[in-house]
Design a protein around this motif. Sequence first.
Motif, PDB file in Angstrom:
ATOM      1  N   SER B   2      -4.639  12.161  -8.514  1.00 46.11           N
ATOM      2  CA  SER B   2      -6.090  11.916  -8.483  1.00 46.11           C
ATOM      3  C   SER B   2      -6.626  11.654  -9.893  1.00 46.11           C
ATOM      4  O   SER B   2      -6.223  12.298 -10.855  1.00 46.11           O
ATOM      5  N   ARG B   4      -9.863  11.889 -10.551  1.00 49.45           N
ATOM      6  CA  ARG B   4     -10.957  12.839 -10.711  1.00 49.45           C
ATOM      7  C   ARG B   4     -10.425  14.165 -11.255  1.00 49.45           C
ATOM      8  O   ARG B   4      -9.317  14.572 -10.927  1.00 49.45           O
ATOM      9  N   CYS B   6     -11.694  18.113 -11.386  1.00 47.58           N
ATOM     10  CA  CYS B   6     -12.669  19.145 -11.039  1.00 47.58           C
ATOM     11  C   CYS B   6     -12.094  20.466 -11.550  1.00 47.58           C
ATOM     12  O   CYS B   6     -11.158  21.013 -10.971  1.00 47.58           O
ATOM     13  N   TYR B 331      -6.386  16.006  -5.052  1.00 44.35           N
ATOM     14  CA  TYR B 331      -7.848  16.076  -5.183  1.00 44.35           C
ATOM     15  C   TYR B 331      -8.323  16.253  -6.622  1.00 44.35           C
ATOM     16  O   TYR B 331      -9.516  16.244  -6.882  1.00 44.35           O
ATOM     17  N   ILE B 333      -8.255  18.902  -8.350  1.00 42.94           N
ATOM     18  CA  ILE B 333      -8.929  20.203  -8.510  1.00 42.94           C
ATOM     19  C   ILE B 333      -7.992  21.169  -9.232  1.00 42.94           C
ATOM     20  O   ILE B 333      -6.874  21.425  -8.793  1.00 42.94           O
ATOM     21  N   SER B 368     -22.023  20.345  -6.452  1.00 49.24           N
ATOM     22  CA  SER B 368     -21.250  19.329  -5.728  1.00 49.24           C
ATOM     23  C   SER B 368     -19.753  19.498  -5.984  1.00 49.24           C
ATOM     24  O   SER B 368     -18.937  19.151  -5.138  1.00 49.24           O
ATOM     25  N   GLU B 369     -19.384  20.046  -7.126  1.00 50.23           N
ATOM     26  CA  GLU B 369     -17.959  20.321  -7.359  1.00 50.23           C
ATOM     27  C   GLU B 369     -17.454  21.408  -6.397  1.00 50.23           C
ATOM     28  O   GLU B 369     -16.351  21.319  -5.865  1.00 50.23           O
ATOM     29  N   ASP B 371     -18.767  22.029  -3.476  1.00 50.67           N
ATOM     30  CA  ASP B 371     -18.712  21.369  -2.167  1.00 50.67           C
ATOM     31  C   ASP B 371     -17.418  20.575  -2.022  1.00 50.67           C
ATOM     32  O   ASP B 371     -16.750  20.631  -0.990  1.00 50.67           O
ATOM     33  N   TYR B 372     -17.094  19.839  -3.058  1.00 44.54           N
ATOM     34  CA  TYR B 372     -15.879  19.012  -3.039  1.00 44.54           C
ATOM     35  C   TYR B 372     -14.641  19.885  -2.888  1.00 44.54           C
ATOM     36  O   TYR B 372     -13.743  19.591  -2.083  1.00 44.54           O
ATOM     37  N   ARG B 375     -14.521  21.184   0.735  1.00 40.37           N
ATOM     38  CA  ARG B 375     -14.092  20.116   1.654  1.00 40.37           C
ATOM     39  C   ARG B 375     -12.583  19.902   1.550  1.00 40.37           C
ATOM     40  O   ARG B 375     -11.887  19.748   2.541  1.00 40.37           O
ATOM     41  N   SER B 376     -12.082  19.936   0.308  1.00 38.38           N
ATOM     42  CA  SER B 376     -10.654  19.684   0.083  1.00 38.38           C
ATOM     43  C   SER B 376      -9.800  20.791   0.691  1.00 38.38           C
ATOM     44  O   SER B 376      -8.772  20.525   1.315  1.00 38.38           O
TER      45      SER B 376
END
Lengths: 380, 380
Positions: B2, B4, B6, B331, B333, B368-369, B371-372, B375-376
């Motif tokens: 990924s 991204r 986080c 993800y 993360i 939002s992090e 939340d992400y 969700r993951s």
Amino acid sequence: MSERVCYLDNAATTYPKPPGVSKAMLETMKNIGASPGRGGHRMSLMAGKVLFGTRERIAGFFNVPDSRNVVFTKNATESINIALKGTLRPGDHVLASGVEHNAVMRPLEKLSRGGVPYTIVPCGRQGFLSPDDLEKAILPSTRLIVLTHASNVTGTILPVLEVGKIARSRNIIFLVDAAQTAGALRIDMEEMNIDLLACTGHKGLMGPQGTGFLAIREGIKLDTLVEGGTGSRSESIEQPDLLPDKFESGTQNTPGVSGLEAGIAFIENEGLDKIREREKALTRKLLEGLSGVKGVEIFGPLDPEKQTAVVSFRVSGKDPGETAEILDSKYGIITRVGLHCCPLAHKTIGTYPEGTIRVSPGFFTTDSEIDYFLRSVGKI
Amino acid sequence: MSERVCYLDNAATTYPKPPGVSKAMLETMKNIGASPGRGGHRMSLMAGKVLFGTRERIAGFFNVPDSRNVVFTKNATESINIALKGTLRPGDHVLASGVEHNAVMRPLEKLSRGGVPYTIVPCGRQGFLSPDDLEKAILPSTRLIVLTHASNVTGTILPVLEVGKIARSRNIIFLVDAAQTAGALRIDMEEMNIDLLACTGHKGLMGPQGTGFLAIREGIKLDTLVEGGTGSRSESIEQPDLLPDKFESGTQNTPGVSGLEAGIAFIENEGLDKIREREKALTRKLLEGLSGVKGVEIFGPLDPEKQTAVVSFRVSGKDPGETAEILDSKYGIITRVGLHCCPLAHKTIGTYPEGTIRVSPGFFTTDSEIDYFLRSVGKI
């Protein structure tokens, strides 16, 4: 107060640093949010890479066969303390030279109160140590010899190669304090028979303050001073025995270490020989210039081949502190005055307790800065 | 992999740092070519100011009456080692909680082999410690109590205030490991009767790695682990007895310390209460979100009021390592999986030896992090 700044205190810390040093630190601060070796995620691996890469570079630079035997510390003092206290036990005897820094003398003094006596092998007035004198001082109980590679007061280079041979042939552990020489003189752990090499990162290696390391010869049994989390064998409350983890408890100075790597990379890129030649030229200019100033007394070898870029002097009839103060406030020249954390060397050269003014140019010092310094001393 | 990122591993090191931190370090690297306290020239005075200013700020932040009693270290592990080994002698007994980090356990284990036994006061499954249990475990030979302020595995806050009262009334030295709480919870050395406060600079205080300190209550007799040059009393080969010099041998991490001051200044500017409220909100969101995911088991207090911003969990039927790996690679993360250098806490909460996934948001983490992340985890 002079606006100009002429920095001649590189034996305390090199300044300025190569531009890559701050840049590397900044990149690490910006991109790596992780402790090295703490978890397998990408940032932790990046942090691990910073440490590993620097370790490899140090191992190559000092000829340490296995980079795992390089452990990071916060300064040379910590390295020396680990080396001394990790090997010496009551009943052991230690030999040290007559120009050792307090980073060596103060732990030795403490150890001596715990049953580890030491003997100082006297040096001559110029700081030289005779390997014969040292060999004669060896006792059956002598377990370790500690030697500074060069005096931080006079720059005098000590016979590490010869003493290394003696130590190895007598099966005595040989610890070298390379605070003044790492990055200035060639050091080869194998060739010099060094068992424990204590270095700082912020002097000749041109890295940031807060960095240092101890290189440990394979097979040297060394106990820890500090234990804690290492990110390895986390299931155990016993300190792991594997290197480098054994001596790197807690989070390491990742940004500092990345800066240190950039400092060493700069030296490798320029070439150590070129740096040494430049520093010899600056030292020669300093020695020649100072010896032409009336009333100036210079200490040490007075020979650039036999010393690092460190010159200690006094102006007769003047207090060294006063002279240094005028150099700073009136001329913006930064030197270091006093005993330089090294009363032993000052006793050796006959400048105790008043001390000397120490001038130490670096690779970035210009000829015109030396000229300016010499003119300023002349005026005083 | 990924693209991204986080970052949810702030209990290991906070990331990112406030912009002022790198800026301060860079300024120090650029402008200060000197070791603090080494000579009277202007740059040395500037370096001394960096250390003094940070010391003063720390003293103010933690209510240490005299800033000289704050000594810099390279990390909390070094601080804890100085505290334990500087006070304990054979025959002394130590009490520690059931959630101590290996930074405490490994030196205790070593000390125990040198004739300093310790007792672990068990904690409940959520990591809580009962002050009564601790008081009952005190022996006539108990000389020191060491307590982490909050578990690095579950975030559980330990009763420092209550234990401090007990320790003071029994005349037992009280050492607090604040690695997880400095900069996150209010700490008052005086009010909490803390004798020795061990802190790291790179976690809640938002400074760089390679920084830390030990705050020492006036009157606590503490021996050194490391001796060397201090720039003070250079004429003596005895370690000076004055603070902070006694514990600050060798050149200090001046750029790192300047970054630490910027980190604390950021916290003071934002307000510690605001930071705590924000971290509580993030923790609440995490706990609520995770408890709604099928198959997720959460450890610790499950109450933001009773814990720091640290949540440990597992997904049933899944290996924690595997789950964390997917979070990272798929993800982006970043969490931390395993035993977190803390086998004792994992035994306490029943997750030894496989460990947990630890999620630790920080002040800069966005809703939002979280939340992400939730969700993951749901998708896994």
